[in-house]
Design a protein around this motif. Sequence first.
Motif, PDB file in Angstrom:
ATOM      1  N   ILE A  56      -3.817   3.610   9.423  1.00 32.94           N
ATOM      2  CA  ILE A  56      -2.683   2.730   9.119  1.00 32.94           C
ATOM      3  C   ILE A  56      -3.460   1.100   9.012  1.00 32.94           C
ATOM      4  O   ILE A  56      -3.208   0.226   8.103  1.00 32.94           O
ATOM      5  CB  ILE A  56      -1.582   2.660  10.053  1.00 32.94           C
ATOM      6  CG1 ILE A  56      -0.653   3.964   9.851  1.00 32.94           C
ATOM      7  CG2 ILE A  56      -0.624   1.380   9.692  1.00 32.94           C
ATOM      8  CD1 ILE A  56       0.510   4.117  10.878  1.00 32.94           C
ATOM      9  N   CYS A  57      -4.041   1.143  10.179  1.00 30.96           N
ATOM     10  CA  CYS A  57      -4.966  -0.275  10.492  1.00 30.96           C
ATOM     11  C   CYS A  57      -5.812  -0.619   9.023  1.00 30.96           C
ATOM     12  O   CYS A  57      -5.997  -1.504   8.593  1.00 30.96           O
ATOM     13  CB  CYS A  57      -5.515  -0.305  11.556  1.00 30.96           C
ATOM     14  SG  CYS A  57      -4.233  -0.413  12.920  1.00 30.96           S
ATOM     15  N   TYR A  58      -6.771   0.440   8.783  1.00 31.72           N
ATOM     16  CA  TYR A  58      -7.778   0.244   7.514  1.00 31.72           C
ATOM     17  C   TYR A  58      -7.069   0.086   6.242  1.00 31.72           C
ATOM     18  O   TYR A  58      -7.458  -0.623   5.320  1.00 31.72           O
ATOM     19  CB  TYR A  58      -8.530   1.370   7.565  1.00 31.72           C
ATOM     20  CG  TYR A  58      -9.752   0.884   8.866  1.00 31.72           C
ATOM     21  CD1 TYR A  58     -10.686  -0.224   8.524  1.00 31.72           C
ATOM     22  CD2 TYR A  58      -9.938   1.556  10.080  1.00 31.72           C
ATOM     23  CE1 TYR A  58     -11.636  -0.605   9.185  1.00 31.72           C
ATOM     24  CE2 TYR A  58     -10.828   1.269  10.893  1.00 31.72           C
ATOM     25  CZ  TYR A  58     -11.839   0.286  10.525  1.00 31.72           C
ATOM     26  OH  TYR A  58     -12.820  -0.179  11.304  1.00 31.72           O
ATOM     27  N   ALA A  59      -5.798   0.702   6.122  1.00 34.37           N
ATOM     28  CA  ALA A  59      -4.809   0.601   4.790  1.00 34.37           C
ATOM     29  C   ALA A  59      -4.599  -0.689   4.661  1.00 34.37           C
ATOM     30  O   ALA A  59      -4.520  -1.377   3.961  1.00 34.37           O
ATOM     31  CB  ALA A  59      -3.791   1.586   4.849  1.00 34.37           C
ATOM     32  N   MET A  60      -4.240  -1.353   6.059  1.00 34.33           N
ATOM     33  CA  MET A  60      -3.806  -2.592   6.110  1.00 34.33           C
ATOM     34  C   MET A  60      -4.847  -3.703   5.659  1.00 34.33           C
ATOM     35  O   MET A  60      -4.646  -4.636   4.704  1.00 34.33           O
ATOM     36  CB  MET A  60      -2.897  -3.132   7.199  1.00 34.33           C
ATOM     37  CG  MET A  60      -1.563  -2.478   7.678  1.00 34.33           C
ATOM     38  SD  MET A  60      -1.183  -2.789   9.233  1.00 34.33           S
ATOM     39  CE  MET A  60       0.443  -2.973   9.222  1.00 34.33           C
ATOM     40  N   ALA A  61      -5.940  -3.475   6.434  1.00 30.43           N
ATOM     41  CA  ALA A  61      -7.249  -4.387   6.006  1.00 30.43           C
ATOM     42  C   ALA A  61      -7.626  -4.158   4.658  1.00 30.43           C
ATOM     43  O   ALA A  61      -7.882  -5.178   4.194  1.00 30.43           O
ATOM     44  CB  ALA A  61      -8.325  -3.631   6.861  1.00 30.43           C
ATOM     45  N   ASP A  62      -7.618  -2.885   3.842  1.00 31.46           N
ATOM     46  CA  ASP A  62      -7.917  -2.847   2.535  1.00 31.46           C
ATOM     47  C   ASP A  62      -7.074  -3.847   1.655  1.00 31.46           C
ATOM     48  O   ASP A  62      -7.247  -4.416   0.656  1.00 31.46           O
ATOM     49  CB  ASP A  62      -7.859  -1.483   2.304  1.00 31.46           C
ATOM     50  CG  ASP A  62      -8.956  -0.522   2.780  1.00 31.46           C
ATOM     51  OD1 ASP A  62     -10.036  -1.294   3.239  1.00 31.46           O
ATOM     52  OD2 ASP A  62      -9.026   0.467   2.786  1.00 31.46           O
ATOM     53  N   ALA A  63      -5.742  -3.502   1.876  1.00 32.24           N
ATOM     54  CA  ALA A  63      -4.771  -4.444   1.243  1.00 32.24           C
ATOM     55  C   ALA A  63      -4.953  -5.909   1.407  1.00 32.24           C
ATOM     56  O   ALA A  63      -4.908  -6.572   0.533  1.00 32.24           O
ATOM     57  CB  ALA A  63      -3.203  -4.100   1.848  1.00 32.24           C
ATOM     58  N   MET A  64      -5.346  -6.382   2.657  1.00 34.95           N
ATOM     59  CA  MET A  64      -5.514  -7.825   2.893  1.00 34.95           C
ATOM     60  C   MET A  64      -6.922  -8.160   1.918  1.00 34.95           C
ATOM     61  O   MET A  64      -7.016  -9.291   1.455  1.00 34.95           O
ATOM     62  CB  MET A  64      -5.803  -8.194   4.139  1.00 34.95           C
ATOM     63  CG  MET A  64      -4.545  -7.934   4.923  1.00 34.95           C
ATOM     64  SD  MET A  64      -4.817  -8.630   6.781  1.00 34.95           S
ATOM     65  CE  MET A  64      -4.995  -6.996   7.600  1.00 34.95           C
TER      66      MET A  64
END
Length: 70
Positions: A56-64
């Motif tokens: 979840i954290c890396y998916a959020m980072a990728d979205a940012m």
Amino acid sequence: MSKETGGPAFPTPGDKGSDGMTLRDYFAAHALSGLMTSYATAKGTHEELEKATPAICYAMADAMLKEREK
């Protein structure tokens, strides 16, 4: 700057050594911080949360990172 990682989070001009943490890692760490504040109200076992949280954290980072490119 790498599109996958966003490049170094805290580059030092002229430093030929390690670039350290990537911007992607930095964003993921901050996403983790936010998720952990709601950990007490999360439903699920510790093991389930432990497995899902990094993704979840890396998916959020990728979205940012993707949003930054706009």
